[in-house]
Scaffold this active site. Structure first.
Site, PDB file in Angstrom:
ATOM      1  N   LYS B  96       2.431  34.653 -18.395  1.00  0.00           N
ATOM      2  CA  LYS B  96       3.485  34.251 -17.471  1.00  0.00           C
ATOM      3  C   LYS B  96       3.922  35.503 -16.743  1.00  0.00           C
ATOM      4  O   LYS B  96       4.461  36.441 -17.345  1.00  0.00           O
ATOM      5  CB  LYS B  96       4.681  33.640 -18.214  1.00  0.00           C
ATOM      6  CG  LYS B  96       5.771  33.217 -17.226  1.00  0.00           C
ATOM      7  CD  LYS B  96       7.090  32.835 -17.830  1.00  0.00           C
ATOM      8  CE  LYS B  96       8.140  32.814 -16.726  1.00  0.00           C
ATOM      9  NZ  LYS B  96       9.496  32.623 -17.246  1.00  0.00           N
ATOM     10  N   GLY B 157      19.312  32.048 -15.903  1.00  0.00           N
ATOM     11  CA  GLY B 157      20.532  32.112 -16.689  1.00  0.00           C
ATOM     12  C   GLY B 157      21.768  31.576 -16.005  1.00  0.00           C
ATOM     13  O   GLY B 157      22.852  31.563 -16.591  1.00  0.00           O
ATOM     14  N   ALA B 183      13.432  28.231 -14.624  1.00  0.00           N
ATOM     15  CA  ALA B 183      14.696  28.956 -14.386  1.00  0.00           C
ATOM     16  C   ALA B 183      15.747  28.114 -13.701  1.00  0.00           C
ATOM     17  O   ALA B 183      15.466  27.418 -12.735  1.00  0.00           O
ATOM     18  CB  ALA B 183      14.493  30.241 -13.598  1.00  0.00           C
ATOM     19  N   GLY B 184      16.958  28.228 -14.208  1.00  0.00           N
ATOM     20  CA  GLY B 184      18.113  27.602 -13.594  1.00  0.00           C
ATOM     21  C   GLY B 184      18.570  26.318 -14.261  1.00  0.00           C
ATOM     22  O   GLY B 184      19.686  25.866 -14.024  1.00  0.00           O
ATOM     23  N   ALA B 205      14.878  28.380 -21.291  1.00  0.00           N
ATOM     24  CA  ALA B 205      15.172  29.161 -22.487  1.00  0.00           C
ATOM     25  C   ALA B 205      16.653  29.056 -22.840  1.00  0.00           C
ATOM     26  O   ALA B 205      17.041  28.313 -23.739  1.00  0.00           O
ATOM     27  CB  ALA B 205      14.750  30.616 -22.314  1.00  0.00           C
ATOM     28  N   THR B 206      17.493  29.757 -22.102  1.00  0.00           N
ATOM     29  CA  THR B 206      18.886  29.854 -22.530  1.00  0.00           C
ATOM     30  C   THR B 206      19.662  28.547 -22.406  1.00  0.00           C
ATOM     31  O   THR B 206      20.694  28.407 -23.057  1.00  0.00           O
ATOM     32  CB  THR B 206      19.636  30.961 -21.753  1.00  0.00           C
ATOM     33  OG1 THR B 206      19.529  30.695 -20.362  1.00  0.00           O
ATOM     34  CG2 THR B 206      19.074  32.324 -22.082  1.00  0.00           C
TER      35      THR B 206
END
Lengths: 250, 250, 250, 250
Positions: B96, B157, B183-184, B205-206
């Site tokens: 990635k 994030g 992302a996002g 992820a987060t």
């Protein structure tokens, strides 16, 4: 372990479905099974008109509770009459109360709706009113004894999703009964969003029955309601303007 | 029966996860299991820094494929070097690719990213680039041989969801490789929406690891990706301005 | 040459202002002048409370028509009484009718509002009701003889703009009287959008009086209302998914 | 007293217009006058193709500065050549730099754009690049010496407005040169919003020239840019979730 409770009754599924718009009973059956629903609204006036009890037989066979609705009613008097006929015919005192103002918007008439709700509660019904997204009307409906409030996301059949999340959030913040998002759902993310906003359940019909593949869309909605509910309970991350790395910089 | 295929490899899950942000390995393990993921990114530079192989051991034990990423790299040269070290360390030629421009936005540097992608493809890597939501850059990355394109919904994030669905739709309309929303994502409906827009998978992820209850949010995201995918395949109802009754008027 | 006409009266400006929230009369005066308004609401109950007629004197001096409102009223009875007192005090039978349900939302109570409107129309008032954005209630208010309908964009003082443009469009599509966007405006583009949606005018107060520079914000709102009105009349280009060159390719 | 300054030149108007899409020169003239613009882009390649200098004569007569653009160029080489021809033909070293990637999106090619910008700056041009809304590319363009950055709101001619206000805000937050919103404007509130987000100016063409009434839409855009700029400077009220009365409760 996270059931929906309405007026003391417990439901394992937070997806309530309608039967309108299905091409035929076989399609409807597959969609209902795929949805996992335990409660399904049935238009009483439509049943009269069509003379059919096929839908009711189907629900009985699938073990799904029928929830008679007053679709097509324009006045409190009509809705109260329809609810009473439904109670006799279906031996249930639950009713999804609809009193719409016109054909073009199918929006509820706030005055007639509140009047009908009051009469039906006084008559011993468990009333689940389809309402607009006005926080004040939602509170009035709760105040007169409704067992839930069912605000729209957008007008019936539009598929526009939740046009005013702020209103739904205000309704949820003030409600002491379950808030059920009813009408306007177009796709799965709309249903998930309803649950994330704090709704206790989602009610939809044509988003499934008129999808190109109703069975698959029913499965989508089932998963979406689960997803949204879990996300609400899990506590999402806050929104930020600037980025934040998921791992510390090396 | 509707698998995700990237560069000829088949995955049963369309949810790709990251490991950053988890409080500890036990929390991470429960979240990974609940997510049903089969592919998980691992920051190579972070591993070096921390000297820990705990995450890799965990993935191995859970049967999840590790996908090394180049998080923290600012130039093509750094990213290429990091990818090569990862290939040796993990015995995989998948990477990635991340080449970010600054700490505040963590947005990709388009020029360095394209340069690194080209070098890594030439070197035999299977390259999955994290990119912005520019349809032109997405096409360029595909043109140089990337196995997928991974546009952001919003900066890493932020939890702002998909800020520009129109761009994602344009990317999907033109792409010949899988489009993976990366992302996002902040909550379940964001993930469902990504799939409804035509993305082949979601990477996050987060949104999970930093949720108040990571395990439950992982389950939410799993259900959301399923919901969005099914809804995309099922063919949603069109949007209308005025209402349409689900059943004919009586 | 494109005047606003309400109940046969002609106004050159489509910006109606309120006086609440101003730091003092000097600030208010500069803002009113900069806004170009010809009609300004005045809270009757506030005037009683404060015993001040400074605002009325100011309006008289500036040649601005005062429009008494019933802010602070919770029931039809209260609102009707307040309107009658205002009629005597200000020698006008125009009234901006507000009947709010609670302090937290300041949303109108639909039942009390409709009741008060009916009584006041019967009593010869020219009634301009502040209402929610429900198209059905807007029609009912028009049906009982209101001279305009004034739906909110979002709750008073929130600055959230127009939360549900779809509802405003539906109200405009059905209305036979002027639709005036009232409440929720936060900035100039909100006011322009209201006019583009087909509103005949915009009413706002704290977006100007509580801005950091009220006079400048008043000028902004004046220009925004003009801009939105002109854009509505000019007929905007359609929205497209893909690009279209402004000039033919060479 | 709040002029737009680009590369040391001062403009009284913050509305920059294009000429493409106008039905004829008479319509264009009325629209230009109504817009109040002082700077207007002209497609150099189109002029070559059509052999016409009517637009340039018109601008000269109206006292409007022509800004040659490189519309239709696909590579840095083409754009540089076109800019040089324009410099000779129009005796100006200002250029609106466009290097688009394809006809369907008309989106800029980030690599070619940056390359062309660098070359043109080195050659003494004052470069105003049309770019996507990527904050990183915007910064790179500023870093190589561009006199402004001109991010799109949405693709050329779509009228979709500002699809990603968050990106525009990030660009404004980091920029040391004027940020000019270029492309995608559909109606007046879009232009006002651009200014409220902190843009220094707005550039548009077909939103005016292809409106049903170009002259009136030009006046709308002029007022909208003024409104948005004033609102930005005036400092808007904060957004709140719950209501706040404009006057104290009685």
């Amino acid at each position: 372990d996270d059931p929906l409770v309405i007026a003391g009754r417990v439901f394992g599924s937070r997806l309530i479905t309608g039967t309108g718009g299905a091409a035929n009973l076989a399609v409807l059956e597959r969609a209902l099974v795929a949805s996992g629903t335990e409660l399904t609204t049935v238009a009483m006036r439509r049943m009269d008109a069509e003379g059919g009890t096929g839908v009711l037989d189907l629900l009985r066979r699938l073990g799904i509770e029928p929830l008679p609705n007053t679709a097509g009613c324009r006045t409190a008097a009509e809705a109260v009459l329809t609810a009473r006929l439904a109670r006799e015919a279906l031996a249930t005192d639950w009713v999804k109360l609809e009193v719409v103002a016109d054909d073009r918007t199918l929006l509820p008439d706030p005055v007639e709706l509140l009047d009908a709700a009051e009469q039906l509660v006084a008559d011993g019904f468990t009333v689940l009113p389809y309402t607009n997204d006005d926080p004040v009307l939602a509170r009035r409906l709760e105040d007169v004894g409704c067992a839930a409030v069912m605000p729209l996301g957008s007008p019936i059949g539009t598929g526009l999703g939740i046009r005013n999340p702020h209103n739904i959030e205000m309704i949820v913040a003030s409600a002491g009964v379950p808030v059920i998002l009813d009408a306007g759902i177009g796709t799965a993310s709309d249903a998930a969003q309803a649950m994330e906003l704090g709704c206790a359940a989602v009610l939809l019909a044509t988003a499934v029955t008129r999808a190109q593949d109703p069975e698959r869309m029913a499965a989508a909605m089932r998963a979406a309601v689960t997803a949204g509910r879990l996300a609400r309970l899990a506590g999402r991350i806050p929104k930020r303007f600037w980025a934040q790395a998921s791992s510390p910089a090396p």
